[in-house]
Design a protein around this motif. Structure first.
Motif, PDB file in Angstrom:
ATOM      1  N   SER A 172      -8.784  -9.072  57.317  1.00  0.00           N
ATOM      2  CA  SER A 172      -9.752 -10.062  57.791  1.00  0.00           C
ATOM      3  C   SER A 172      -9.053 -11.186  58.560  1.00  0.00           C
ATOM      4  O   SER A 172      -9.540 -11.633  59.609  1.00  0.00           O
ATOM      5  N   HIS A 173      -7.909 -11.617  58.054  1.00  0.00           N
ATOM      6  CA  HIS A 173      -7.147 -12.678  58.728  1.00  0.00           C
ATOM      7  C   HIS A 173      -6.668 -12.214  60.110  1.00  0.00           C
ATOM      8  O   HIS A 173      -6.748 -12.968  61.085  1.00  0.00           O
ATOM      9  N   ILE A 174      -6.210 -10.983  60.193  1.00  0.00           N
ATOM     10  CA  ILE A 174      -5.743 -10.443  61.480  1.00  0.00           C
ATOM     11  C   ILE A 174      -6.917 -10.336  62.447  1.00  0.00           C
ATOM     12  O   ILE A 174      -6.797 -10.640  63.636  1.00  0.00           O
ATOM     13  N   GLU A 175      -8.065  -9.936  61.935  1.00  0.00           N
ATOM     14  CA  GLU A 175      -9.259  -9.848  62.785  1.00  0.00           C
ATOM     15  C   GLU A 175      -9.633 -11.222  63.331  1.00  0.00           C
ATOM     16  O   GLU A 175      -9.991 -11.360  64.503  1.00  0.00           O
ATOM     17  N   GLU A 176      -9.507 -12.251  62.491  1.00  0.00           N
ATOM     18  CA  GLU A 176      -9.772 -13.614  62.958  1.00  0.00           C
ATOM     19  C   GLU A 176      -8.764 -14.014  64.035  1.00  0.00           C
ATOM     20  O   GLU A 176      -9.132 -14.660  65.029  1.00  0.00           O
TER      21      GLU A 176
END
Length: 183
Positions: A172-176
């Motif tokens: 999720s952090h990488i997607e952000e």
């Protein structure tokens, strides 16, 4: 010409996964095979999964052409092709440590890794389920910026690596990060 015939022969035996024959053709061709013949032999080794021999040929090629390389970057495209061929086999075989080491070796040898080289290392990390290593490579790309700034494929490889091991928070952090960089 003879060199083109030899390159085609190496490629053909490589497609048949006959890497030993490809190496024999390379060494039997002449006293000084070209960097393109080396790259063909590296790719032939890769098709057969002979990653150690591919790396040996890459080192041999770099050592053989060192005098020509000292004068600048005239052979950059040919050199990067050899590295990409070796990185491709490492990624295919999930050899993430060796792929990361090869990326560093490129820098030390004066061959700046391009985006494709980085993405091949990310692919190796992805296939090996090494999400933390993939995140480190992605961060390195972000710090270096310019021509090696991560693209959508880079982010997708890291997100996929995270997903393979259930690291949803990191994914999720990488997607952000990807969404932020797209703006």
């Amino acid at each position: 010409n003879d060199e083109e015939l030899c390159r085609r022969a190496i490629s053909t035996v490589g497609s048949a996964k006959q890497w030993k024959l490809a190496v024999e053709l390379l060494h039997d061709f002449s006293d000084c095979p070209s960097i393109l013949l080396y790259n063909s032999a590296i790719a032939a080794c890769g098709k057969a999964g002979a990653w150690e021999e591919a790396l040996t040929l890459l080192d041999e090629s770099e050592n053989r052409f060192q005098k020509q390389l000292d004068g600048g970057k005239p052979l950059y495209n040919s050199r990067i092709s050899g590295y990409e061929a070796a990185l491709t086999v490492l990624a295919k075989l999930k050899r993430h440590c060796e792929a990361s080491q090869l990326l560093e070796k490129m820098r030390l040898r004066g061959v700046p890794p391009n985006l494709n080289a980085y993405n091949l290392v990310l692919l190796a990390c992805n296939k090996a389920g090494r999400h933390i290593d993939a995140i480190h490579v992605l961060r390195d790309m972000m710090c270096r910026g310019g021509d090696v700034s991560p693209n959508a494929n880079s982010y997708e490889l890291v997100i996929s690596a995270c997903g393979k091991v259930g690291a949803w928070k990191e994914a999720s952090h990488i997607e952000e990060m990807m969404d932020t960089s797209a703006k």
